[in-house]
Structures are given as structure tokens and as C-alpha cells.
Design an enzyme around this catalytic site. Structure first.
Site, mmCIF file in Angstrom:
data_model
loop_
_atom_site.group_PDB
_atom_site.id
_atom_site.type_symbol
_atom_site.label_atom_id
_atom_site.label_comp_id
_atom_site.label_asym_id
_atom_site.label_seq_id
_atom_site.Cartn_x
_atom_site.Cartn_y
_atom_site.Cartn_z
ATOM 1 N N SER A 1 10.821 0.299 5.374
ATOM 2 C CA SER A 1 9.917 1.086 6.220
ATOM 3 C C SER A 1 10.774 2.027 7.054
ATOM 4 O O SER A 1 11.973 1.765 7.253
ATOM 5 C CB SER A 1 9.150 0.141 7.156
ATOM 6 N N TYR B 1 8.128 -7.484 12.791
ATOM 7 C CA TYR B 1 8.158 -6.497 11.700
ATOM 8 C C TYR B 1 9.397 -5.622 11.819
ATOM 9 O O TYR B 1 10.116 -5.392 10.847
ATOM 10 C CB TYR B 1 6.883 -5.658 11.776
HETATM 11 P P1 NAP Z 1 -1.290 -3.894 1.937
HETATM 12 O O1 NAP Z 1 -2.181 -2.885 1.311
HETATM 13 O O2 NAP Z 1 -1.769 -4.680 3.096
HETATM 14 O O3 NAP Z 1 -0.801 -4.883 0.763
HETATM 15 C C1 NAP Z 1 0.012 -5.976 1.062
HETATM 16 C C2 NAP Z 1 0.306 -6.717 -0.209
HETATM 17 O O4 NAP Z 1 1.204 -7.789 0.098
HETATM 18 C C3 NAP Z 1 -0.937 -7.325 -0.841
HETATM 19 O O5 NAP Z 1 -0.857 -7.206 -2.238
HETATM 20 C C4 NAP Z 1 -0.847 -8.798 -0.422
HETATM 21 O O6 NAP Z 1 -1.388 -9.672 -1.388
HETATM 22 C C5 NAP Z 1 0.667 -9.001 -0.406
HETATM 23 N N1 NAP Z 1 1.063 -10.127 0.425
HETATM 24 C C6 NAP Z 1 0.853 -10.326 1.751
HETATM 25 N N2 NAP Z 1 1.373 -11.502 2.123
HETATM 26 C C7 NAP Z 1 1.924 -12.062 1.014
HETATM 27 C C8 NAP Z 1 2.605 -13.266 0.755
HETATM 28 N N3 NAP Z 1 2.820 -14.162 1.732
HETATM 29 N N4 NAP Z 1 3.025 -13.509 -0.506
HETATM 30 C C9 NAP Z 1 2.803 -12.616 -1.506
HETATM 31 N N5 NAP Z 1 2.164 -11.462 -1.321
HETATM 32 C C10 NAP Z 1 1.722 -11.189 -0.071
HETATM 33 O O7 NAP Z 1 0.056 -3.219 2.459
HETATM 34 P P2 NAP Z 1 0.995 -2.063 1.866
HETATM 35 O O8 NAP Z 1 0.929 -0.924 2.762
HETATM 36 O O9 NAP Z 1 0.755 -1.875 0.425
HETATM 37 O O10 NAP Z 1 2.413 -2.756 2.121
HETATM 38 C C11 NAP Z 1 3.347 -3.017 1.093
HETATM 39 C C12 NAP Z 1 4.739 -2.935 1.676
HETATM 40 O O11 NAP Z 1 4.945 -1.622 2.182
HETATM 41 C C13 NAP Z 1 4.994 -3.878 2.857
HETATM 42 O O12 NAP Z 1 6.276 -4.442 2.739
HETATM 43 C C14 NAP Z 1 4.933 -2.968 4.061
HETATM 44 O O13 NAP Z 1 5.693 -3.428 5.141
HETATM 45 C C15 NAP Z 1 5.533 -1.713 3.456
HETATM 46 N N6 NAP Z 1 5.226 -0.501 4.222
HETATM 47 C C16 NAP Z 1 3.960 -0.022 4.294
HETATM 48 C C17 NAP Z 1 3.718 1.132 5.045
HETATM 49 C C18 NAP Z 1 2.343 1.719 5.157
HETATM 50 O O14 NAP Z 1 2.175 2.640 5.972
HETATM 51 N N7 NAP Z 1 1.366 1.259 4.394
HETATM 52 C C19 NAP Z 1 4.763 1.757 5.718
HETATM 53 C C20 NAP Z 1 6.030 1.239 5.630
HETATM 54 C C21 NAP Z 1 6.264 0.107 4.883
HETATM 55 P P3 NAP Z 1 -2.628 -10.671 -1.046
HETATM 56 O O15 NAP Z 1 -3.772 -9.822 -0.623
HETATM 57 O O16 NAP Z 1 -2.854 -11.409 -2.307
HETATM 58 O O17 NAP Z 1 -2.137 -11.533 0.080
#
Ligand code: NAP
Length: 268
Positions: free
Chosen positions: A151, A164
């Protein structure tokens, strides 16, 4: 858009691929020719939808895409996940540590149990998954690659989200340390650092016009990113196009890390 088969013949495990950025990575990797394992923790139906999209993009190629349940905050579940994937395929070429969560509280009252839970999922999980993947990569010729979803908060502090912030800062050195340790053994380790992407983790603003406009006003490119834009960067780093790249974080953030406040001179 034409997508080349840069990942043809590769096998990739993507954690947290039921939704958001992870889903986009799984579908993009499948489009580029990879066979994908879609990890989820609780969202079984959403994982099945990712699988459907991956299969659809691959057509009738007979690729053995799969879904695999595991909480990456639980080391025993991680071991079972790799057992399942490796017994189905026999090998793995790409691990994407994408799963991640966050929660908010002022740091002086941030519950320690919650801090441990976030660190388990966002930092220790990627370490344990990487350990298993590296042992596998070392056991055969050809090596392999690891990609971490970091991130902008690996370098930009995020007040109110202390666990985080710490986990993403740690992920930076996890990436760099593993990259250096295994650079001469055919293993590349890199990270992608998204900025503000319209996914469920940002439910607070992604579908709220006013809140979203406020978020976007802070982004030099003037808009949030899409999961597909993140997936394209992961695909590059996973492919041989990045064969001489290791230990790097690629910031895919619309300019968020460029100190936008300095766009107009105010300091001298
Ligand atoms: P998201 O839409 O909330 O998706 C999160 C994913 O992680 C879901 O598939 C969820 O699966 C899975 N997950 C959560 N807890 C888990 C666990 N304990 N074991 C296995 N899977 C788990 O979020 P996203 O934005 O796609 O985030 C993905 C990554 O991008 C994260 O590492 C986040 O920190 C990073 N990121 C996102 C942003 C942003 O702005 N969106 C920015 C910077 C970094 P389930 O629903 O099955 O739990």
C-alpha cells in the site's frame, strides 16, 4: 484490449481473491495464460464468481483453476491450503500475498488483540505463505516469484490505522529481505503499492458521491484506481517482462506518493 499470454503454463496462488484487487489479479492472470488458485476466507460465493470469471476468460482450455478456503491469519490453514494446491497441481510458480484487512481506532486505545489479528492476516500470513512457497521453489529447478500487495501506507503514515500502517511498513522489508536472500536462487520478490482503489475495503467512500469526491480531490490524477489497473501491474511483475526486477515496490497510486501538497510552491 489484446492481452498476451505472458503467464502461459504458470501456476499461481492468489490469497484474498474472492473480491476486489485479488479477484482482478486472478482473472487477469488467467487471461494471460496462468492456472489460478483463488483463496478466500469467508466469501465462498464470491470466490466461486471469481472462478467463473477465470474459467470464462480461459474458454475451453481445460485449465485446472480452483478455489481454496483458508484464513491466512492461521498457520495451520495456510499449510492445508498449500497441501491442497500442490496436490492438485504438483507445482506452483507464482504466489500473490494479496489478502488484507484494516480497522480504525486511535492508537492510544487501539485494542492489542485487534492489532495482533491485523498483523496475523496482513503481515505474518504473507511471511508464512512465502516460506512455504520458497521451500517449494527451492525444491525444483526454475525458481518462482512472490508478489506482495502492499500500500502507499508502506511509506505514508496512516493515523488511526496503526496496525495496518505497521503491517504494510513490515511488508516493505519482508519484500526487500526475501528478495535479497533468494536473488541468486531464481526467486524474485516484489510488491505493488496501490493508492485508493474502489473496493469493499473502502466501503466508506466508494459508492458515496460526496465522500468519493473528497477522496479523489487528494489524488494528483484526480480519481480512484480500479482493481483491473492494479492487476495489470501484478501481471507485469509476475511475468518474464520483469525478469531482472526484484526487491521493488511499484507504486500504482495515481501520484499519491508525489507529495501533492507541494504542487504549488508554498515553502519558499
Ligand atoms: P477487499 O475488496 O476488501 O478484499 C479483501 C480480500 O481479502 C477478500 O477477497 C477477502 O476474502 C480476503 N481476506 C480478508 N481476510 C482474509 C483472511 N483472513 N484470509 C484470507 N483472505 C482474506 O479489499 P481490496 O481492496 O481488494 O484489498 C486487497 C489488498 O489490497 C489488501 O492487502 C489491501 O491492504 C491492499 N490495498 C488496497 C487498497 C485499496 O484502496 N483498496 C489500497 C492499498 C492496498 P473473504 O471475503 O473471503 O474474507
Amino acid at each position: 484490449m489484446t492481452i498476451t499470454g505472458r503467464l502461459e503454463g504458470r501456476y499461481a496462488l492468489i490469497t484474498g481473491a474472492s473480491r476486489g484487487i485479488g479477484r482482478a489479479i486472478a482473472v487477469r492472470f488467467a487471461r494471460e495464460g496462468a492456472t489460478v488458485a483463488i483463496n478466500f476466507s469467508g466469501s465462498h460465493d464470491a470466490a466461486k464468481e471469481t472462478l467463473r470469471q477465470a474459467q470464462e476468460t480461459t474458454g475451453g482450455s481445460g485449465k485446472l483453476h480452483m478455489i481454496v478456503q483458508a484464513d491466512v491469519g492461521d498457520e495451520h490453514a495456510i499449510a492445508r491450503m498449500f497441501d491442497e494446491v500442490l496436490s492438485a497441481w504438483g507445482h506452483l510458480d507464482i504466489l500473490v500475498n494479496n489478502a488484507g484487512i484494516q480497522s480504525e481506532a486511535e492508537s492510544h486505545v487501539y485494542p492489542v488483540d485487534e492489532y495482533r489479528r491485523i498483523l496475523d492476516i496482513d503481515l505474518t500470513g504473507p511471511l508464512i505463505c512465502s516460506q512455504v512457497a520458497i521451500r517449494h521453489y527451492l525444491s525444483r529447478p526454475g525458481g518462482g516469484t512472490i508478489l506482495n500487495c502492499s500500500s502507499v501506507h508502506e511509506i505514508v503514515p496512516k493515523p488511526g490505522f496503526i496496525a495496518y500502517s505497521i503491517s504494510k511498513g513490515g511488508l516493505r522489508n519482508l519484500t526487500r529481505t526475501l528478495a535479497l536472500e533468494y536473488a541468486d536462487r531464481g526467486i524474485r520478490v516484489n510488491a505493488v503499492a496501490p493508492g485508493a482503489i474502489a473496493t469493499d475495503i473502502n466501503a466508506a467512500w466508494k459508492d458515496d458521491q460526496e465522500a468519493r469526491a473528497n477522496v479523489e480531490s487528494h489524488i494528483p490524477m484526480g480519481r480512484a484506481g480500479t482493481p483491473e489497473e492494479m492487476a495489470a501491474v501484478f501481471a507485469f511483475l509476475a511475468s518474464d517482462d520483469a525478469s531482472y526486477v526484484t526487491g521493488q515496490t511499484l507504486y500504482a497510486c495515481g501520484g499519491l506518493t508525489l507529495f501533492g501538497e507541494f504542487k504549488e510552491n508554498w515553502s519558499s
